[in-house]
Design an enzyme around this catalytic site. Structure first.
Site, PDB file in Angstrom:
ATOM      1  N   ASP A 187       0.897  -1.197  -0.111  1.00 28.37           N
ATOM      2  CA  ASP A 187      -0.017  -0.031   0.062  1.00 28.37           C
ATOM      3  C   ASP A 187       1.037   1.305   0.057  1.00 28.37           C
ATOM      4  O   ASP A 187       1.506   1.353   1.052  1.00 28.37           O
ATOM      5  CB  ASP A 187      -1.036  -0.247   1.168  1.00 28.37           C
ATOM      6  CG  ASP A 187      -1.651   1.173   1.539  1.00 28.37           C
ATOM      7  OD1 ASP A 187      -1.966   1.887   0.535  1.00 28.37           O
ATOM      8  OD2 ASP A 187      -2.185   1.048   2.698  1.00 28.37           O
TER       9      ASP A 187
ATOM     10  N   ASP B 141      -3.909   3.834   2.725  1.00 32.95           N
ATOM     11  CA  ASP B 141      -5.449   3.975   2.893  1.00 32.95           C
ATOM     12  C   ASP B 141      -5.835   2.455   3.153  1.00 32.95           C
ATOM     13  O   ASP B 141      -7.014   2.185   3.524  1.00 32.95           O
ATOM     14  CB  ASP B 141      -6.029   4.521   1.745  1.00 32.95           C
ATOM     15  CG  ASP B 141      -5.792   3.380   0.717  1.00 32.95           C
ATOM     16  OD1 ASP B 141      -5.038   2.736   0.653  1.00 32.95           O
ATOM     17  OD2 ASP B 141      -6.537   3.736  -0.540  1.00 32.95           O
TER      18      ASP B 141
ATOM     19  N   ASP C   3      -5.022  -9.981 -16.189  1.00 38.87           N
ATOM     20  CA  ASP C   3      -6.111 -10.930 -15.971  1.00 38.87           C
ATOM     21  C   ASP C   3      -7.337 -10.468 -16.625  1.00 38.87           C
ATOM     22  O   ASP C   3      -7.552  -9.273 -16.807  1.00 38.87           O
ATOM     23  CB  ASP C   3      -6.349 -10.913 -14.342  1.00 38.87           C
ATOM     24  CG  ASP C   3      -6.863 -12.177 -13.929  1.00 38.87           C
ATOM     25  OD1 ASP C   3      -7.673 -12.964 -14.664  1.00 38.87           O
ATOM     26  OD2 ASP C   3      -6.609 -12.687 -12.737  1.00 38.87           O
TER      27      ASP C   3
ATOM     28  N   ASP D 120      -9.797 -15.578 -16.822  1.00 41.41           N
ATOM     29  CA  ASP D 120     -10.702 -16.303 -15.881  1.00 41.41           C
ATOM     30  C   ASP D 120     -11.752 -17.239 -16.343  1.00 41.41           C
ATOM     31  O   ASP D 120     -12.337 -16.967 -17.592  1.00 41.41           O
ATOM     32  CB  ASP D 120     -11.185 -15.080 -15.195  1.00 41.41           C
ATOM     33  CG  ASP D 120     -11.781 -15.476 -13.859  1.00 41.41           C
ATOM     34  OD1 ASP D 120     -11.234 -15.972 -13.180  1.00 41.41           O
ATOM     35  OD2 ASP D 120     -13.201 -15.194 -13.870  1.00 41.41           O
TER      36      ASP D 120
ATOM     37  N   GLU E 157      -7.843 -20.207 -17.476  1.00 38.36           N
ATOM     38  CA  GLU E 157      -8.094 -20.989 -16.192  1.00 38.36           C
ATOM     39  C   GLU E 157      -9.149 -21.936 -16.542  1.00 38.36           C
ATOM     40  O   GLU E 157     -10.314 -21.192 -17.162  1.00 38.36           O
ATOM     41  CB  GLU E 157      -8.464 -19.873 -15.144  1.00 38.36           C
ATOM     42  CG  GLU E 157      -8.556 -20.581 -13.716  1.00 38.36           C
ATOM     43  CD  GLU E 157      -9.738 -19.747 -13.031  1.00 38.36           C
ATOM     44  OE1 GLU E 157      -9.472 -20.079 -11.735  1.00 38.36           O
ATOM     45  OE2 GLU E 157     -10.585 -19.007 -13.342  1.00 38.36           O
TER      46      GLU E 157
ATOM     47  N   HIS F 109      -4.755 -16.773  -5.549  1.00 32.84           N
ATOM     48  CA  HIS F 109      -5.300 -16.007  -4.571  1.00 32.84           C
ATOM     49  C   HIS F 109      -6.866 -16.513  -4.218  1.00 32.84           C
ATOM     50  O   HIS F 109      -7.614 -16.160  -3.328  1.00 32.84           O
ATOM     51  CB  HIS F 109      -5.746 -14.575  -5.408  1.00 32.84           C
ATOM     52  CG  HIS F 109      -6.567 -14.943  -6.736  1.00 32.84           C
ATOM     53  ND1 HIS F 109      -5.725 -15.520  -7.614  1.00 32.84           N
ATOM     54  CD2 HIS F 109      -8.013 -14.772  -7.000  1.00 32.84           C
ATOM     55  CE1 HIS F 109      -7.109 -15.555  -8.657  1.00 32.84           C
ATOM     56  NE2 HIS F 109      -8.121 -15.273  -8.179  1.00 32.84           N
ATOM     57  N   ASP F 110      -6.973 -17.789  -4.811  1.00 35.17           N
ATOM     58  CA  ASP F 110      -8.285 -18.700  -4.633  1.00 35.17           C
ATOM     59  C   ASP F 110      -7.726 -19.816  -3.816  1.00 35.17           C
ATOM     60  O   ASP F 110      -8.691 -20.525  -3.172  1.00 35.17           O
ATOM     61  CB  ASP F 110      -8.668 -19.386  -5.880  1.00 35.17           C
ATOM     62  CG  ASP F 110      -9.378 -18.108  -6.747  1.00 35.17           C
ATOM     63  OD1 ASP F 110     -10.019 -17.373  -6.413  1.00 35.17           O
ATOM     64  OD2 ASP F 110      -9.346 -18.388  -7.868  1.00 35.17           O
TER      65      ASP F 110
HETATM   66  O1  ISL Z   1     -11.896 -20.484  -5.817  1.00 34.99           O
HETATM   67  C1  ISL Z   1     -12.378 -21.351  -6.045  1.00 34.99           C
HETATM   68  C2  ISL Z   1     -12.501 -22.500  -5.355  1.00 34.99           C
HETATM   69  O2  ISL Z   1     -12.046 -22.093  -3.775  1.00 34.99           O
HETATM   70  C3  ISL Z   1     -13.184 -21.572  -7.219  1.00 34.99           C
HETATM   71  O3  ISL Z   1     -14.627 -21.889  -7.211  1.00 34.99           O
HETATM   72  C4  ISL Z   1     -13.086 -20.226  -8.026  1.00 34.99           C
HETATM   73  O4  ISL Z   1     -14.342 -19.507  -8.046  1.00 34.99           O
HETATM   74  C5  ISL Z   1     -13.248 -20.771  -9.487  1.00 34.99           C
HETATM   75  O5  ISL Z   1     -11.858 -21.426  -9.616  1.00 34.99           O
HETATM   76  C6  ISL Z   1     -12.790 -19.354 -10.244  1.00 34.99           C
HETATM   77  O6  ISL Z   1     -11.967 -18.861 -10.137  1.00 34.99           O
HETATM   78  C7  ISL Z   1     -11.771 -17.291 -10.813  1.00 34.99           C
HETATM   79  O7  ISL Z   1     -13.228 -16.827 -11.265  1.00 34.99           O
HETATM   80  C8  ISL Z   1     -13.959 -16.286 -10.023  1.00 34.99           C
HETATM   81  C9  ISL Z   1     -13.272 -15.537  -8.995  1.00 34.99           C
HETATM   82  O8  ISL Z   1     -13.898 -15.205  -8.007  1.00 34.99           O
HETATM   83  C10 ISL Z   1     -11.873 -16.183  -8.707  1.00 34.99           C
HETATM   84  O9  ISL Z   1     -10.970 -15.434  -7.680  1.00 34.99           O
HETATM   85  C11 ISL Z   1     -11.111 -16.536  -9.990  1.00 34.99           C
HETATM   86  O10 ISL Z   1      -9.642 -16.928  -9.752  1.00 34.99           O
HETATM   87  C12 ISL Z   1     -15.048 -15.454 -10.527  1.00 34.99           C
HETATM   88  O11 ISL Z   1     -14.544 -14.506 -11.516  1.00 34.99           O
HETATM   89 CA    CA Z   2      -3.307   2.453  -1.219  1.00 31.51          CA
END
Ligand code: ISL
Ligand code: CA
Length: 554
Positions: free
Chosen positions: A21, A25, A98, A199, A252, A325-326
């Site tokens: 950051d 903020d 992305d 995605d 993905e 991140h998932d």
């Molecule tokens: O994160 C998951 C399992 O914990 C999946 O259900 C995930 O939502 C799926 O892999 C799709 O992910 C992508 O599209 C989503 C978004 O929320 C995720 O962050 C992204 O990586 C919808 O755009």
């Molecule tokens: Ca910031």
């Protein structure tokens, strides 16, 4: 085998909200990334993938885009992004953006128009259907819980949203939608972006009969994942955009096994450079989100091997990853985040950097960051976790404490807590309270500490990445599994033109013996990587220490 820069690359994923950051903020931003470019350079990565930075109301942290050609207010400006790209390029680091093309935000201009009336010119940009028997058009379920259809009173119809109701699915059947998307992609390519992560791209073609789903798992997936026109759409998109610029593309692809994967990445098909598989991260969730299941190393070995063989036989490529991140932190899942945190983090990293494919490192993985342990259900931010918590509370079979435990293990927030730069308040991420709680172990696990220690996870990653650059066998060598039935050790060869690698990985917390004498005839080999201070001699039989990783070159 065609050589490509992205086959030799190591990619580093940045979740901008949680990286650094710059204006205090509490939310990470583009200028924060600019401040930390040295970190990427020092690590030695070749490309950066940024999670979505486009304008968004942030219902799903940027995966709900309201303007594909503008930057999210909290993250900065288009000039900041251009500067970041310029600075990365100066250091020979590529920029991967992305692309979220399966859905937009309901606040996107297209959707605002679309919902106005049935004859609005944008009506067909989204998927609208009449209800059935007083309910939604079919039984399809959304990834974040509940029906995938939302009723809209204004025109008395339902629209499809495979994720949150604020993420309406775009209608790829409409060629105008496709043309708008291609123009937008080309606009980014003209700007100088080097590639894209796409995605949930295999969900873009829905079976137009919209039948009820009958298979196990998320209802309807057999009709919206890998649908009838998915390859036609992807080929058309690639030909009109990426392929003209030789951009790297990473699709993905949930619900994709090795057979399906080949269709996306076989080089001759000219679709994607690589996919993001899921199967190797599903062992501990075989019975669903709310049940943690036991698994056996041989399951992982079999799966990895099947993918490796299938891809190399079919001239296809893949990404290699454990964290994003998932996903909860891998060291807390397949490793040991206690006594053997460092050893197991290094061992898991060794696997990603020695298989055939392109390794992806997720921020914090290079210092062995672990899962969180929030102490209240209200601490969770992740829209997916909140959906599951709500469902479990309604079912009323688990206590609050049990729900908290499972949510802590499973939540995507595990990956999203702010990056640990040092041991100061808020870990050097920000001077104000961050948007999401920190992991409380930042005083022990942080970048500053790793830089000042010789046996840190960071130093090991640095070494691994430099070895990949030195020896082409890491990228191009042929894969062959060894010790197939061994329950503790994952062992394999990579056979290249000039040299070969022998990789030995102990996935257990105990010493594990091995004997390769009847499988190999190697007299001498050089140990080029080892996650223990006291290095091991070369022997075709011997034993590995807990979570030990060895890479021999011969
Ligand atoms: O994160 C998951 C399992 O914990 C999946 O259900 C995930 O939502 C799926 O892999 C799709 O992910 C992508 O599209 C989503 C978004 O929320 C995720 O962050 C992204 O990586 C919808 O755009
Ligand atoms: Ca910031």
């Amino acid at each position: 085998m065609n050589k490509k820069w992205w086959k030799e690359a190591v990619v580093y994923q940045i979740y901008p909200r949680s990286f650094k950051d710059s204006n205090n903020d509490g939310i990470g931003d583009l200028r924060g990334i600019i401040e930390k470019i040295d970190h990427l350079d020092q690590l030695g990565v070749d490309a950066v993938w940024l999670n979505p930075v486009y304008k968004s109301p942030n219902d799903d942290n940027g995966y709900d885009i309201s303007d594909y050609q503008a930057i999210m207010d909290e993250f900065g400006t288009m000039e900041d992004l251009e500067e970041l790209m310029e600075l990365l390029h100066q250091r020979n680091i590529k920029l991967i953006m992305d692309l979220v093309l399966n859905h937009s935000s309901d606040e996107h201009q297209w959707f605002k128009e679309s919902r106005q009336s049935k004859d609005n010119p944008y009506r067909d940009y989204y998927i609208w259907r009449d209800g059935k028997n007083g309910g939604p058009p079919n039984n399809w379920k959304a990834f974040f819980g509940g029906s995938a259809w939302k009723y809209d009173q204004k025109t008395d119809q339902y629209y499809l949203h495979l994720f949150s109701p604020k993420q309406p699915d775009l209608n790829w059947e409409n060629s105008k939608v496709r043309q708008e998307i291609y123009a937008m992609i080309n606009w980014w390519l003209e700007k100088g972006v080097d590639g894209f992560r796409l995605d949930v791209i295999n969900l873009i073609s829905k079976d137009q009969r919209f039948p009820d789903g009958e298979k196990e798992g998320l209802a309807g997936h057999e009709y919206f994942a890998n649908g009838p026109r998915v390859h036609e759409f992807i080929k058309e998109m690639a030909a009109n955009t990426f392929n003209k610029y030789e951009a790297m593309t990473v699709g993905e692809t949930p619900f994709v096994d090795k057979e399906e994967a080949i269709k996306f990445v076989k080089e001759e098909r000219e679709e994607f450079s690589m996919v993001i598989p899921f199967e190797h991260l599903e062992f501990d969730r075989k019975e669903g989100w709310d049940k943690i299941t036991d698994w056996d190393l041989t399951e992982l070995k079999d799966l990895m091997s099947e993918w490796q063989y299938k891809l190399q036989e079919n001239n296809g490529w893949t990404s290699l990853y454990f964290c994003n991140h998932d996903q909860p932190r891998i060291v807390s899942r397949y490793g040991d985040d206690g006594k053997y945190r460092k050893e197991s983090a290094k061992m898991l990293g060794t696997m990603l950097h020695t298989l055939r494919g392109t390794p992806f490192i997720y921020q914090g993985e290079e210092i062995g960051m672990t899962n969180i342990s929030f102490d209240s259900l209200t601490d969770f931010d992740d829209i997916e976790t909140r959906g599951y918590i709500k469902e479990l509370q309604e079912k009323n079979q688990l206590s609050q404490k049990e729900i908290l435990e499972i949510a802590n293990y499973r939540t995507r927030d595990n990956a999203r807590t702010p990056m640990h730069w040092d041991d100061s308040k808020y870990a050097g991420f920000s001077e104000s309270e961050p948007w999401l709680k920190m992991n409380s172990n930042y005083p022990e696990i942080n970048v500053e500490k790793d830089l000042s220690s010789d046996d840190s996870v960071f130093k090991y990653y640095q070494k691994m990445i430099s070895l990949r650059k030195k020896y082409p066998v890491f990228a191009y060598g042929k894969y062959e599994i060894l010790l197939e039935a061994d329950q503790n050790i994952y062992a394999y060869l990579r056979q290249g033109e000039q040299n070969n690698l022998l990789v030995l990985l102990n996935f257990s917390e105990n010493e594990a013996a091995y004997d390769l004498n009847d499988q190999l005839e190697i007299k001498q080999a050089e140990l080029i990587l080892n996650n223990y201070q006291q290095e091991a001699d070369f022997e075709l039989d011997g034993s590995l220490r807990p979570y030990e990783a060895r890479v021999y070159l011969y």
